[in-house]
Design an enzyme around this catalytic site. Structure first.
Site, PDB file in Angstrom:
ATOM      1  N   SER A 185     -31.390 -33.836  10.841  1.00 25.02           N
ATOM      2  CA  SER A 185     -30.031 -33.306  10.981  1.00 25.02           C
ATOM      3  C   SER A 185     -29.591 -32.667   9.675  1.00 25.02           C
ATOM      4  O   SER A 185     -30.377 -32.539   8.733  1.00 25.02           O
ATOM      5  CB  SER A 185     -29.071 -34.446  11.317  1.00 25.02           C
ATOM      6  OG  SER A 185     -28.965 -35.323  10.192  1.00 25.02           O
ATOM      7  N   ASP A 187     -26.175 -33.137   6.813  1.00 26.02           N
ATOM      8  CA  ASP A 187     -25.739 -34.290   6.021  1.00 26.02           C
ATOM      9  C   ASP A 187     -24.832 -35.251   6.787  1.00 26.02           C
ATOM     10  O   ASP A 187     -24.532 -36.334   6.288  1.00 26.02           O
ATOM     11  CB  ASP A 187     -25.015 -33.799   4.766  1.00 26.02           C
ATOM     12  CG  ASP A 187     -25.950 -33.042   3.826  1.00 26.02           C
ATOM     13  OD1 ASP A 187     -27.034 -33.573   3.538  1.00 26.02           O
ATOM     14  OD2 ASP A 187     -25.596 -31.922   3.409  1.00 26.02           O
ATOM     15  N   GLU A 192     -23.330 -41.172   8.687  1.00 24.81           N
ATOM     16  CA  GLU A 192     -23.133 -42.142   9.773  1.00 24.81           C
ATOM     17  C   GLU A 192     -24.084 -43.326   9.615  1.00 24.81           C
ATOM     18  O   GLU A 192     -23.711 -44.483   9.848  1.00 24.81           O
ATOM     19  CB  GLU A 192     -23.348 -41.468  11.129  1.00 24.81           C
ATOM     20  CG  GLU A 192     -22.272 -40.459  11.506  1.00 24.81           C
ATOM     21  CD  GLU A 192     -22.415 -39.972  12.941  1.00 24.81           C
ATOM     22  OE1 GLU A 192     -23.168 -40.601  13.710  1.00 24.81           O
ATOM     23  OE2 GLU A 192     -21.758 -38.966  13.293  1.00 24.81           O
ATOM     24  N   GLY A 459     -18.563 -34.167   3.566  1.00 26.02           N
ATOM     25  CA  GLY A 459     -18.481 -33.057   4.506  1.00 26.02           C
ATOM     26  C   GLY A 459     -17.738 -33.368   5.785  1.00 26.02           C
ATOM     27  O   GLY A 459     -17.591 -32.487   6.644  1.00 26.02           O
TER      28      GLY A 459
END
Length: 499
Positions: A185, A187, A192, A459
């Site tokens: 993925s 960031d 998570e 982010g």
């Protein structure tokens, strides 16, 4: 008579870390295979010598080697373009009298190929099917899976189904069943995962036990740039196979009644707005951030706040010296996790206690809330790169117990603002006179004179309200190429900086 040590020092076929015993250096390091070929362990690579060709395979690129009956089989990665590597295999027969030597030679090859890195890692892969504009699954199957398979990694793959799903997966994960949890993925998934592990009843143990890594499949791949020096999916996969366990500072963020963990950065002001307010321009890729930044720099926008900071290094010379001392720190990595607290005591806690309290408490002793009415950028980083070629925080280190804080006034001239943006890519940002750069262990920030705005944590957008940050030394674990530093140019004191 020549000194034996000087001979070994000049012999390219002698590894100074694994000196030969018994046989001569070339005999020990060389395996004769087939009719007219040999395999030799040189200083940093495997030399494959055939009658008409010679090739050198860096030990770092070797994924696995084994003796199958009377064949030596070696799997490695080979570059097919600048940013793409693919699995390749060489195989040679071994004569029966050489079988014992071949077995020892293969073991020596694997020792040199992996060094201190764990072999046959057990990897839990989480794929964000929406990452990379929907290409993450394809990239995993094409670029990553073959490398993990060739390195004999034990892999379990799961797709995330919705926002926050990785938090749930990590919270329920049996941490003793895996060595690594890999986010295929951008960031967002690592953020998570860290928070999911932190929610476990034994969160501190989980964060130490499982190394969190990124297989770069998003628009933002800062984690991979810092730890692996690349956003190539295939090269990152190789880096994870060979990665060294590295303690990583994590940052507790308290806002309202919530506590979360940050691994990358926190921002208020121009950087947060340039990122979060341009979500509708994701089709531009990383250029959307540059566009948003340029618009706001030219507008000389300010973001008034009150800020209190606990400072460890207040000036740039002090920051440089802190960086030098941290690089020279020979303390074992595992001992950098606890800030004087024993590992056995620390393991009893779900997460470390907040020594500075939460944002709802009185200011910690010694902190002073100061007005910053002309603040343009409040940017705190735990890693160096925030995007390709954007080394905002060159003095960051994985586990020095600090985060780096950059503050810039918003009313600087437009020329100075534009020079700042260009200086990030040229490596001159740190030394610009209007850039305030400090090493800190915690802060509280209170936005004011605005009813709404943007705050970014790794982010991710969070409510526009006061929050407090506190560093926990070595709370998390990642895999890195070096085991102690980011893949970025640092800031050694000028009198010894030879870079």
């Amino acid at each position: 008579m020549a000194d034996a040590l000087s001979i070994e020092a000049t012999d390219p076929f002698v590894d100074p870390i694994h000196p030969p015993i018994g046989r001569s250096s070339i005999e020990q390091c060389t395996l004769v295979v087939g009719r007219d070929a040999s395999l030799t362990l040189a200083t940093d690579s495997l030399i494959v010598l055939e009658s008409k060709t010679t090739q050198a395979i860096p030990f770092f690129n070797i994924l696995w080697a084994e003796l199958i009956d009377f064949d030596v089989v070696i799997r490695y990665t080979k570059a097919t373009s600048r940013n793409v590597i693919r699995v390749a295999t060489i195989s040679y027969p071994v004569e029966k009298p050489d079988h014992h030597h071949a077995t020892a030679w293969v073991a020596s090859l694997l020792d040199r190929a992996y060094g201190e890195s764990q072999r046959k890692k057990r990897v839990k892969v989480l794929i964000n099917p929406f990452g990379g504009k929907g290409s993450a699954q394809k990239w995993y199957l094409r670029d990553i899976e073959p490398i993990f398979a060739a390195a004999k990694c034990d892999v379990d793959v799961e797709k995330t189904q919705y926002r926050g799903h990785a938090v749930e997966i990590a919270e329920k994960l049996n941490v003793d069943a895996f060595d690594v949890i890999a986010a295929c993925s951008g960031d967002g998934l690592p953020y998570e995962i860290f928070n999911g592990l932190g929610k476990k009843r034994d969160g501190r143990k989980a964060l130490e036990r499982l190394a969190v890594v990124q297989l770069p499949c998003g628009t933002g791949n800062a984690m991979s740039w810092n730890l692996n020096g690349t956003d190539s999916t295939s090269i990152a996969a190789l880096c994870i196979v060979k990665g060294l366990r590295t303690p990583l500072d994590l940052v507790s963020i308290t806002q309202g009644n919530h506590r979360t963990l940050s691994f990358l950065s926190q921002s208020v002001g121009i950087v947060a707005e340039s990122d979060l307010a341009t979500e509708h321009l994701r089709w531009l890729g990383s250029a959307r951030f540059t566009y948003g930044l340029l618009v706001r720099l030219l507008g000389r926008k300010v973001y008034p706040c009150d800020v209190a900071v606990n400072v460890e290094a207040a000036t740039k010379p002090q920051v440089r010296e802190h960086y030098r001392r941290a690089l020279n720190d020979q303390t074992r990595c595992e001992e950098r996790r606890y800030d004087g607290e024993s590992a056995s005591t620390a393991a009893k806690h779900r997460l470390p206690d907040l020594k500075y309290g939460t944002v709802n408490d009185e200011l910690p002793e010694g902190w002073k809330l100061l007005p910053h009415d002309k603040l343009g950028n409040f940017y705190s980083g735990n890693m160096a790169f925030m995007a390709p070629n954007t080394n905002f925080f060159p003095a960051t280190l994985p586990n020095d117990g600090c985060i780096d804080l950059v503050t810039i006034d918003g009313d600087i001239s437009r020329i100075a603002a534009l020079k700042s943006m260009l200086a990030v890519e040229t490596g001159k940002f740190f030394d610009m006179p209007h850039v305030n750069y400090r090493k800190i262990t915690g802060y509280r920030i209170i936005p004011k004179n605005q009813t709404d705005g943007y705050i970014s944590i790794d982010g991710e957008r969070v409510p526009f309200e006061p929050f407090q940050a506190e560093v926990h030394r070595g709370l998390g674990t990642v895999l890195s190429r070096s085991g102690y530093v980011y893949e970025a140019k640092g800031v050694l004191p000028k009198d010894i900086d030879t870079a």
